[in-house]
Enzyme design. Structure first.
Site, PDB file in Angstrom:
ATOM      1  N   LYS A  25     -10.198  -5.591  -2.587  1.00 48.58           N
ATOM      2  CA  LYS A  25      -9.683  -6.934  -2.823  1.00 48.58           C
ATOM      3  C   LYS A  25      -9.989  -7.838  -1.622  1.00 48.58           C
ATOM      4  CE  LYS A  25      -5.905  -5.564  -5.984  1.00 48.58           C
ATOM      5  NZ  LYS A  25      -4.521  -5.704  -6.424  1.00 48.58           N
TER       6      LYS A  25
ATOM      7  N   HIS B  13     -21.912  17.596 -27.213  1.00 53.77           N
ATOM      8  CA  HIS B  13     -23.326  17.288 -27.425  1.00 53.77           C
ATOM      9  C   HIS B  13     -23.916  16.559 -26.229  1.00 53.77           C
ATOM     10  CE1 HIS B  13     -23.316  18.548 -31.665  1.00 53.77           C
ATOM     11  NE2 HIS B  13     -22.029  18.287 -31.533  1.00 53.77           N
TER      12      HIS B  13
ATOM     13  N   LYS C 274       1.163  -7.443 -11.481  1.00 55.57           N
ATOM     14  CA  LYS C 274       2.358  -7.183 -10.675  1.00 55.57           C
ATOM     15  C   LYS C 274       2.459  -8.205  -9.545  1.00 55.57           C
ATOM     16  CE  LYS C 274       4.337  -3.601  -7.715  1.00 55.57           C
ATOM     17  NZ  LYS C 274       4.285  -2.207  -7.286  1.00 55.57           N
TER      18      LYS C 274
ATOM     19  N   GLU D 118      -6.366   7.617  -7.886  1.00 56.39           N
ATOM     20  CA  GLU D 118      -5.787   6.590  -7.025  1.00 56.39           C
ATOM     21  C   GLU D 118      -4.535   7.132  -6.334  1.00 56.39           C
ATOM     22  OE1 GLU D 118      -6.346   2.424  -8.384  1.00 56.39           O
ATOM     23  OE2 GLU D 118      -4.187   2.309  -8.110  1.00 56.39           O
TER      24      GLU D 118
ATOM     25  N   GLY E 115       1.529   0.130  -9.980  1.00 55.39           N
ATOM     26  CA  GLY E 115       0.672  -0.383 -11.048  1.00 55.39           C
ATOM     27  C   GLY E 115       0.272   0.688 -12.053  1.00 55.39           C
ATOM     28  N   ARG E 116      -0.174   1.831 -11.558  1.00 50.38           N
ATOM     29  CA  ARG E 116      -0.667   2.883 -12.465  1.00 50.38           C
ATOM     30  C   ARG E 116       0.466   3.615 -13.169  1.00 50.38           C
ATOM     31  NH1 ARG E 116      -1.682   3.455  -7.305  1.00 50.38           N
ATOM     32  NH2 ARG E 116      -1.009   5.232  -6.075  1.00 50.38           N
TER      33      ARG E 116
ATOM     34  N   GLU F  97      -9.454 -10.965 -10.024  1.00 44.13           N
ATOM     35  CA  GLU F  97     -10.029 -10.838 -11.369  1.00 44.13           C
ATOM     36  C   GLU F  97      -9.095 -11.422 -12.420  1.00 44.13           C
ATOM     37  OE1 GLU F  97      -9.802  -8.449  -9.124  1.00 44.13           O
ATOM     38  OE2 GLU F  97     -11.525  -7.087  -9.181  1.00 44.13           O
TER      39      GLU F  97
END
Ligand code: G6Q
Length: 543
Positions: free
Chosen positions: A509, A383, A206, A352, A266-267, A212
């Site tokens: 960041k 399990h 965005k 978030e 973003g999410r 990264e």
């Protein structure tokens, strides 16, 4: 606004919670044979059962009063109108506009955002179809075989989860890769299995400033240029971003950029151009179905009365446990292999959005907010950590999700899967008393029976929601994601927090950027705590 915890609705719920804490779910079911009838809701293709919760009609009525006192409906309507409900960033929150049909305009600040959305959507879908069909070719004339999405957080989790979830509809001749981590292993392992001539890189960011993503995109470009020229880049690199200048500076022609807008968090961005990898995987028609599923849930959320409004009800149940019983953990357990990454997707969406400590007015919140969300597909989890769900000291409310029909029938295995799902929710509800444990050990000598029986006691009374959908289609996935988005929204409104910023992410960041030169260049070290200094020196090899 007066703190929600000071309202009579909140205080009445506190008193009611003390009474409900004395009642076992077994009793609630024994007293009320109509419980399932009253505490489940249906939408086309979807059933949500919330009868296995610590609730009565009175509880639901009180929770709905809380929602009204908090102004959930007004806030919801403000979101749908495009008001700037993201107060810290002074932005509208309009992921709902991304799935709105073309003929439902939404004018915000004098501009029809739905027209803008459909303009980009047409470009995204046309490009996706060209890649799928092989019409879009790499610089050497070969068709694309591998699509690598480079992005992180909201620019990774949504498309990554959705491409996997809708794998049954994906183009079989294309492989999808998602590189997010700054750890060089992630990119290196991906580049080791693709060829530059047949790989398309989607740089998803965005802001187009994320460390990264930019590092990984530069690494991909350098690798690509080992066997190609700058002139070949437009056939192999495209961008999805709001930042045209940064895309251009990176070396991607803005003609190869798919735009979105600052009002898409973003999410919440899988519905936007960030979903390009999904569109390539499933094609234009199925991507439209995915959007339509999200829109159908928007319509439900926007119009259903609160007592029938599924995101509202699920949001309120979360508040009930978090704020009135202090339960801080919440598990999402899909009995659907395709939803393997759904819990980690929801983890970002929920944590978030609602992992916040101050109200809109900047005051510390006086009550618990977002819980820790985690989960894993059934039956794998059975399990592993279900032991704690059944007999551990902490109570973890769970969402169970399961499809009525399998996408890949295989003998009787789908029935076995569903039997496991039902058995777990029932066991969590009922538990097993000491007498029942003894009875189950009747074949043993008394002394052995008495020794083992306490270990086979299950307290039960562990609440869960069951969400059953007909089968996992693009429409269903869209509806499920939107259901959780709106659930998180409802909770954020009641907690009076801004669910749409992410200052905690931004801190990471900033800090990493500041530490980088100290780590690599042998510069003098700045001010740090003794632990960080010790670690820095060790990593630099100073001592
Ligand atoms: C999501 C967050 C965060 C964000 C990433 C990537 O809501 O804001 O996860 O998506 O930090 O940001 P960019 O898309 O700007 O690279």
């Amino acid at each position: 606004m007066t703190g929600i915890h000071k309202t009579p609705q909140w205080q009445t719920l506190q008193t009611h919670a003390r009474q409900m804490a004395k009642v076992h779910l077994r009793q609630l079911f024994a007293q009320d044979t109509e419980r399932f009838e009253r505490f489940h809701r249906r939408l086309p293709g979807l059933l949500v059962d919330f009868s296995k919760h610590w609730i009565t009609d009175h509880t639901v009525a009180l929770l709905l009063q809380l929602a009204r006192a908090a102004g959930v409906e007004a806030r919801r309507d403000a979101m749908f109108r495009g008001e700037r409900i993201n107060t810290t960033e002074r932005r509208a929150v309009l992921h709902v506009a991304l799935r709105r049909p073309k003929d439902h305009p939404l004018v915000v600040d004098g501009r029809d955002v739905v027209a803008d959305v459909h303009g980009v959507l047409e470009r995204v879908l046309a490009f996706a179809e060209a890649v799928r069909s092989g019409a879009w070719r790499g610089a050497t004339g070969e068709a694309i075989t591998d699509v690598v999405n480079i992005g992180i957080g909201g620019s990774d989790l949504g498309p990554r989860m959705a491409v996997q979830a809708l794998g049954a509809y994906a183009a079989p001749h294309l492989r999808f890769h998602f590189v997010s981590n700054i750890d060089p292993t992630h990119m290196a392992r991906t580049l080791a299995v693709v060829r530059p001539q047949t790989t398309l890189f989607l740089v998803a960011s965005k802001t187009f400033t994320t460390q990264e993503t930019l590092a990984n995109a530069h690494a991909a470009r350098a690798w690509f240029l080992q066997q190609a020229t700058e002139a070949d880049i437009p056939r192999h690199f495209v961008a999805m971003s709001t930042n045209t200048e940064a895309v251009r500076a990176f070396g991607i022609d803005p003609a190869n950029m798919f735009e979105f807008w600052d009002w898409v968090g973003g999410r919440y961005s899988v519905w936007s151009a960030i979903g390009l990898s999904l569109a390539i995987a499933i094609g234009a028609d199925k991507f439209r179905e995915f959007l339509a599923g999200g829109h159908a849930m928007d319509e439900h959320f926007a119009t259903a009365p609160l007592q029938d409004n599924i995101p509202v009800l699920l949001g309120l149940l979360g508040i009930w446990y978090r704020d009135f019983f202090g339960l801080g953990s919440y598990a999402v357990l899909p009995y659907d292999q395709y939803l393997e990454q759904f819990p980690s997707y929801l983890q970002q969406l929920d944590m978030e959005s609602n992992g916040k400590g101050v109200t809109h007015a900047g005051l510390p919140v006086a009550y618990p907010t977002g819980p820790v969300l985690w989960g894993q597909v059934g039956t794998n989890g059975q399990h592993a950590f279900y032991q704690l769900l059944h007999q551990g000291p902490d109570i973890v409310p769970c969402d169970f999700l399961a499809p009525r029909e399998p996408l890949h029938p295989l003998g009787d295995q789908h029935h076995m899967l569903l039997a496991n799902f039902l058995a777990q929710t029932e066991a969590l509800l009922r538990g097993r008393t000491l007498d029942e444990a003894r009875a189950s050990l009747h074949h043993l000598p008394e002394e052995e029976r008495e020794r083992l029986a306490p270990h086979k006691v299950f307290p039960g009374n562990r609440p869960s929601t069951s969400i059953i959908y007909d089968r996992l289609t693009p429409w269903t996935l869209g509806a499920l994601i939107a259901l959780y988005e709106h659930k998180v929204f409802v909770q954020g409104v009641i907690w009076d927090i801004n669910s749409f910023d992410q200052m905690g992410v931004e801190l990471g960041k900033e800090l990493a950027g500041a530490l980088l030169p100290e780590l690599v260049s042998g510069e003098s070290l700045g001010e740090h705590d003794a632990s960080t200094l010790g670690l820095l020196r060790y990593l630099r090899g100073d001592d």
